[in-house]
Design a protein around this motif. Structure first.
Motif, PDB file in Angstrom:
ATOM      1  N   GLY A   1       3.873   5.612   5.635  1.00 54.44           N
ATOM      2  CA  GLY A   1       5.320   5.461   5.539  1.00 54.44           C
ATOM      3  C   GLY A   1       5.685   4.382   4.538  1.00 54.44           C
ATOM      4  O   GLY A   1       4.801   3.773   3.912  1.00 54.44           O
ATOM      5  N   PHE A   2       6.975   4.148   4.392  1.00 51.80           N
ATOM      6  CA  PHE A   2       7.442   3.183   3.401  1.00 51.80           C
ATOM      7  C   PHE A   2       7.011   1.766   3.759  1.00 51.80           C
ATOM      8  O   PHE A   2       7.221   1.301   4.886  1.00 51.80           O
ATOM      9  N   MET A   3       6.418   1.082   2.791  1.00 51.05           N
ATOM     10  CA  MET A   3       6.112  -0.337   2.935  1.00 51.05           C
ATOM     11  C   MET A   3       7.428  -1.110   3.053  1.00 51.05           C
ATOM     12  O   MET A   3       8.388  -0.838   2.341  1.00 51.05           O
ATOM     13  N   GLU A   4       7.452  -2.078   3.988  1.00 54.83           N
ATOM     14  CA  GLU A   4       8.661  -2.872   4.212  1.00 54.83           C
ATOM     15  C   GLU A   4       8.572  -4.218   3.478  1.00 54.83           C
ATOM     16  O   GLU A   4       7.465  -4.746   3.255  1.00 54.83           O
ATOM     17  N   ASN A   5       9.718  -4.791   3.162  1.00 53.50           N
ATOM     18  CA  ASN A   5       9.739  -6.172   2.689  1.00 53.50           C
ATOM     19  C   ASN A   5       9.071  -7.081   3.719  1.00 53.50           C
ATOM     20  O   ASN A   5       9.189  -6.861   4.925  1.00 53.50           O
ATOM     21  N   GLY A   6       8.364  -8.090   3.237  1.00 46.03           N
ATOM     22  CA  GLY A   6       7.782  -9.091   4.126  1.00 46.03           C
ATOM     23  C   GLY A   6       6.433  -8.730   4.694  1.00 46.03           C
ATOM     24  O   GLY A   6       5.877  -9.500   5.475  1.00 46.03           O
TER      25      GLY A   6
ATOM     26  N   VAL B   1      -1.610  -3.569   3.397  1.00 46.04           N
ATOM     27  CA  VAL B   1      -2.481  -3.301   4.547  1.00 46.04           C
ATOM     28  C   VAL B   1      -1.694  -3.364   5.849  1.00 46.04           C
ATOM     29  O   VAL B   1      -1.827  -2.487   6.720  1.00 46.04           O
ATOM     30  N   GLN B   2      -0.864  -4.390   6.002  1.00 46.05           N
ATOM     31  CA  GLN B   2      -0.059  -4.497   7.224  1.00 46.05           C
ATOM     32  C   GLN B   2       0.829  -3.266   7.387  1.00 46.05           C
ATOM     33  O   GLN B   2       0.980  -2.738   8.495  1.00 46.05           O
ATOM     34  N   GLY B   3       1.423  -2.807   6.303  1.00 45.56           N
ATOM     35  CA  GLY B   3       2.270  -1.618   6.371  1.00 45.56           C
ATOM     36  C   GLY B   3       1.473  -0.391   6.788  1.00 45.56           C
ATOM     37  O   GLY B   3       1.917   0.416   7.614  1.00 45.56           O
ATOM     38  N   ALA B   4       0.274  -0.245   6.222  1.00 45.05           N
ATOM     39  CA  ALA B   4      -0.566   0.912   6.546  1.00 45.05           C
ATOM     40  C   ALA B   4      -0.948   0.891   8.025  1.00 45.05           C
ATOM     41  O   ALA B   4      -0.891   1.931   8.709  1.00 45.05           O
ATOM     42  N   LEU B   5      -1.315  -0.284   8.537  1.00 44.47           N
ATOM     43  CA  LEU B   5      -1.727  -0.382   9.942  1.00 44.47           C
ATOM     44  C   LEU B   5      -0.527  -0.192  10.873  1.00 44.47           C
ATOM     45  O   LEU B   5      -0.649   0.417  11.938  1.00 44.47           O
ATOM     46  N   ARG B   6       0.632  -0.710  10.466  1.00 51.17           N
ATOM     47  CA  ARG B   6       1.844  -0.520  11.270  1.00 51.17           C
ATOM     48  C   ARG B   6       2.188   0.960  11.380  1.00 51.17           C
ATOM     49  O   ARG B   6       2.454   1.473  12.488  1.00 51.17           O
ATOM     50  N   GLU B   7       2.180   1.661  10.261  1.00 50.46           N
ATOM     51  CA  GLU B   7       2.506   3.089  10.289  1.00 50.46           C
ATOM     52  C   GLU B   7       1.485   3.873  11.117  1.00 50.46           C
ATOM     53  O   GLU B   7       1.838   4.833  11.817  1.00 50.46           O
TER      54      GLU B   7
ATOM     55  N   ARG C   1      15.660  -1.907   1.572  1.00 49.60           N
ATOM     56  CA  ARG C   1      15.106  -2.774   0.541  1.00 49.60           C
ATOM     57  C   ARG C   1      13.599  -2.754   0.673  1.00 49.60           C
ATOM     58  O   ARG C   1      13.083  -2.915   1.774  1.00 49.60           O
ATOM     59  N   ASN C   2      12.901  -2.547  -0.409  1.00 49.98           N
ATOM     60  CA  ASN C   2      11.454  -2.378  -0.358  1.00 49.98           C
ATOM     61  C   ASN C   2      10.771  -3.216  -1.424  1.00 49.98           C
ATOM     62  O   ASN C   2      11.385  -3.579  -2.429  1.00 49.98           O
TER      63      ASN C   2
ATOM     64  N   ILE D   1       4.576   4.059  -0.540  1.00 54.58           N
ATOM     65  CA  ILE D   1       4.197   4.671   0.741  1.00 54.58           C
ATOM     66  C   ILE D   1       2.771   4.216   1.023  1.00 54.58           C
ATOM     67  O   ILE D   1       1.882   4.403   0.190  1.00 54.58           O
ATOM     68  N   THR D   2       2.552   3.602   2.168  1.00 56.72           N
ATOM     69  CA  THR D   2       1.220   3.090   2.486  1.00 56.72           C
ATOM     70  C   THR D   2       0.739   3.708   3.794  1.00 56.72           C
ATOM     71  O   THR D   2       1.515   3.848   4.742  1.00 56.72           O
ATOM     72  N   GLY D   3      -0.535   4.120   3.821  1.00 60.05           N
ATOM     73  CA  GLY D   3      -1.051   4.814   4.992  1.00 60.05           C
ATOM     74  C   GLY D   3      -2.551   4.699   5.110  1.00 60.05           C
ATOM     75  O   GLY D   3      -3.192   3.948   4.368  1.00 60.05           O
ATOM     76  N   THR D   4      -3.107   5.449   6.061  1.00 61.04           N
ATOM     77  CA  THR D   4      -4.540   5.329   6.338  1.00 61.04           C
ATOM     78  C   THR D   4      -5.214   6.688   6.510  1.00 61.04           C
ATOM     79  O   THR D   4      -4.562   7.698   6.804  1.00 61.04           O
ATOM     80  N   VAL D   5      -6.532   6.669   6.342  1.00 64.27           N
ATOM     81  CA  VAL D   5      -7.424   7.733   6.788  1.00 64.27           C
ATOM     82  C   VAL D   5      -8.191   7.148   7.971  1.00 64.27           C
ATOM     83  O   VAL D   5      -9.171   6.434   7.782  1.00 64.27           O
ATOM     84  N   PRO D   6      -7.729   7.407   9.215  1.00 61.49           N
ATOM     85  CA  PRO D   6      -8.406   6.821  10.373  1.00 61.49           C
ATOM     86  C   PRO D   6      -9.688   7.607  10.706  1.00 61.49           C
ATOM     87  O   PRO D   6      -9.649   8.830  10.832  1.00 61.49           O
ATOM     88  N   VAL D   7     -10.800   6.882  10.818  1.00 66.78           N
ATOM     89  CA  VAL D   7     -12.098   7.511  11.074  1.00 66.78           C
ATOM     90  C   VAL D   7     -12.565   7.112  12.466  1.00 66.78           C
ATOM     91  O   VAL D   7     -12.715   5.924  12.769  1.00 66.78           O
TER      92      VAL D   7
END
Ligand SMILES: [Zn+2]
Ligand SMILES: [Zn+2]
Lengths: 176, 176
Positions: free
Chosen positions: A71-76, A80-86, B35-36, A40-46
């Motif tokens: 949220g859940f990190m995706e394949n590919g 960081v990309q996962g955290a920013l996407r979520e 898939r993760n 699970i990847t996420g952020t503390v937005p300041v």
């Protein structure tokens, strides 16, 4: 898991040769089906004034409790990309300058939660399908009893500690 | 993935309602098969005299190249437990005082590699089924052309940098 995802035959549970743990194995096609923890990847937005952004969950579990975007990190993608996407999906915020601040294992749930501090470029944010409210909180005003998850609570407390301590990444776990 | 691991019927690829990516879904039992990325967790073992431990791989890929002890994180363990387990399995070292020093995403391989600096309690180590040689290296004597993986190379270089820089966790990715 009941059936082999490759050939469709029933799987059995046994420890493969040279392995040390029981796995789902297929005696028809010899596939070994490993199961591994998910991230699970996420952020503390300041915000520019130092307030932090929280989202009120619009979905179960913990609907209407406050959380950090994650949220859940995706394949590919990268962590960081996962955290920013979520963050974008849950609060319409485009985070910048990500810095990893916490890695928390949940062995009972087969998960690892990772949070990045990110800068908000401005005061723009909004509700989404996943968040029925999004708001900025002063650090001494965080609604602790209404925080959705323990990993979010620990990450927020670690972020508070970082205001007065040398930087380090919280590396912890929650057993049950 | 060809068959549903729950009910054994063939799966199809489509984007579930409310989702944003295509998934393997079962139209028979409605299971969605996500898939993760998987986590590789390992260590930079540091001997009492400051030398670091490397293992020569006894298995493909990159057999006979040098690496840090690391492997897939298992369900039911923490990132630290996995790192220490792999260190024991590959070098017979019981690492102590783990400190996270690198997190490197490999989106092309759906992996995240994490390394912890650990102290070796003494000079004891040994070869194992996975390592046909284990040895201690001075920091200016690392066999760079014979390092097995780029995440290991980056982590070792980051460890070298940490000798002269304030502590930070390398958070990076390798695209291809
Ligand atoms: Zn099979
Ligand atoms: Zn099914």
């Amino acid at each position: 898991m009941n059936f082999c995802s490759e050939c469709g035959h029933p799987v059995t549970v046994k420890t493969p040769p040279g392995d040390h743990l029981p796995r789902f194995v297929c005696e028809h096609c010899d596939a070994i089906h490993y199961r591994n923890p998910r991230i699970i990847t996420g952020t503390v937005p300041v915000a520019p004034d130092g307030r932090i952004l929280l989202c009120r969950r619009n979905i179960e579990p913990r609907k209407n409790f406050w959380t950090l975007p994650a949220g859940f990190m995706e394949n590919g993608e990268t962590t960081v990309q996962g955290a920013l996407r979520e963050t974008d999906e849950e609060s319409m915020v485009r985070g910048e300058n990500p810095v990893l601040i916490s890695v928390i294992s949940l062995p009972a749930f087969d998960q690892v939660h990772m949070f990045y501090r990110v800068d908000m470029p401005d005061f723009n944010y909004g509700t989404t399908a996943e968040s029925n409210a999004v708001d900025l909180y002063h650090l001494d005003d965080i609604p602790w009893p209404d925080i959705a998850f323990r990993t979010v609570e620990r990450t927020l407390k670690h972020y508070l500690e970082l205001q007065t301590q040398p930087f380090y990444v919280l590396n912890d776990h929650i057993d049950i």
